[in-house]
Write a protein that holds these residues in place. Structure first.
Motif: not given
Length: 339
Positions: A30-34, A224-239, A273-280
């Motif tokens: 769905t189109p969004s800022p993320a 494991s690929g999902v974990g790498l992408a979500s941490t490096f690229a971000g795009g998802c709210p912390a909750d 970036p902040a999203h990588t810290e949040a993913a860790a």
């Protein structure tokens, strides 16, 4: 300045920025800022490729890459490495552009540069693959993590031919990368897992459902690929990010494994970036410094077998740290890192 031949190559080989948008690819996001931030990543890769294929020398390429913001510059290096790999292959594998780039300004971005090599592999016949990996000196990643090139190849195929590799869940043919043909399909699947994060717009429920449509034996590598992408690229709210471990279920350690490699790559490049810290924290219950220590303390660079090269042994050792929850780090680990 661009060359005439370089411009022709760019027109023949480069997708437009519009072609990598989720709407153009037909992805259900769905189109969004993320999603716009996620779409900027393949667009940064394209810009890097265009600069690499067009520029007359490395000096000009470096000046262009210096203009890219820190969060995106690694992706631009992916594209530049892809371009140089193609150009070197066109010289019969005797070119040195890729080697010079990765032994020079691209050194902090070697993990992403490997992925760029994989993007080039998707556009080259297999008979040229044996010479695409350059000799990189003094890197803690080479050649162990060169499997990220195969990961990049899998990502590219899933992103640009989603029907075949995601909807139909086809499997790639083995190839003797690092003399381990049996492991090649697994590394390919790790890239497919990364692509699922983009294809489904970083929405955990949809990503998990996509993984579950694959055969069970393939899911650990996909997660494991999902974990790498979500941490490096971000795009998802912390909750929402915090729901991923439960969605991964028995594969939560593989999710954390991907996170650790992403954090290590970000830290090595000098910008986290902040999203990588949040993913860790969300995916592994650790901080950035702790994740880097886990990566360093578990590193393996020799031994292994056809089905388990050093890269997979390294991955398995990281995953084992998370099997029972948050890993306990060795005494003095942080002191060792600070030195």
């Amino acid at each position: 300045m661009p060359t005439t031949l370089g411009s022709l190559r760019r027109l023949l080989l480069t997708p437009s920025l519009a072609e990598v948008t989720f709407a153009e690819r037909g992805f259900p996001a769905t189109p969004s800022p993320a999603t716009r931030r996620l779409e900027a990543i393949p667009q940064a890769v394209i810009c890097g490729f265009e600069w690499g294929i067009d520029t007359r020398d490395q000096w000009e390429l470096e000046r262009r890459l210096e203009l890219v913001e820190p969060e995106q510059v690694g992706f631009a290096f992916e594209g530049a490495t892809m371009a140089f790999t193609v150009l070197d292959a066109m010289c019969g594998g005797r070119g040195t552009r890729t080697r010079d780039l990765l032994n020079g300004p691209g050194r902090p971005h070697v993990p992403l540069a490997y992925i760029g090599i994989g993007f080039a592999m998707a556009r080259l016949p297999r008979k040229l693959w044996r010479r695409v990996l350059p000799e990189i000196t003094g890197s803690p990643f080479h050649p162990t993590m060169s499997w990220l090139a195969v990961d990049g190849y899998g990502f590219d195929r899933a992103y640009f031919d989603t029907k075949r590799w995601v909807h139909q869940q086809r499997e790639t043919k083995p190839y003797p990368w690092q003399d381990c043909p049996a492991y090649f399909p697994r590394a390919f699947d790790q890239g497919v897992g990364r692509a699922l994060w983009f294809i489904h717009g970083a929405r955990p429920l949809e990503v998990a459902a996509a993984v579950d449509r694959f055969e069970p034996r393939r899911r650990a590598d996909l997660w494991s690929g999902v974990g790498l992408a979500s941490t490096f690229a971000g795009g998802c709210p912390a909750d929402e990010l915090a729901t991923l471990p439960d969605l991964a279920g028995q594969h939560r350690a593989q999710l954390a494994l991907g996170m650790v490699f992403a954090v290590k790559a970000r830290d090595y490049a000098g910008f986290v970036p902040a999203h990588t810290e949040a993913a860790a924290s969300a995916l592994g219950g650790v901080g950035v410094a702790e994740a880097v220590v886990v990566a360093d303390e578990t590193a393996v660079h020799d031994g292994g077998s056809d089905t388990e090269p050093p890269y997979e042994r390294w991955r398995a050792r990281i995953a084992s740290r998370f099997q029972a929850g948050v890993p306990r780090l060795p005494a003095g680990a942080f002191e060792k890192r600070s030195r």
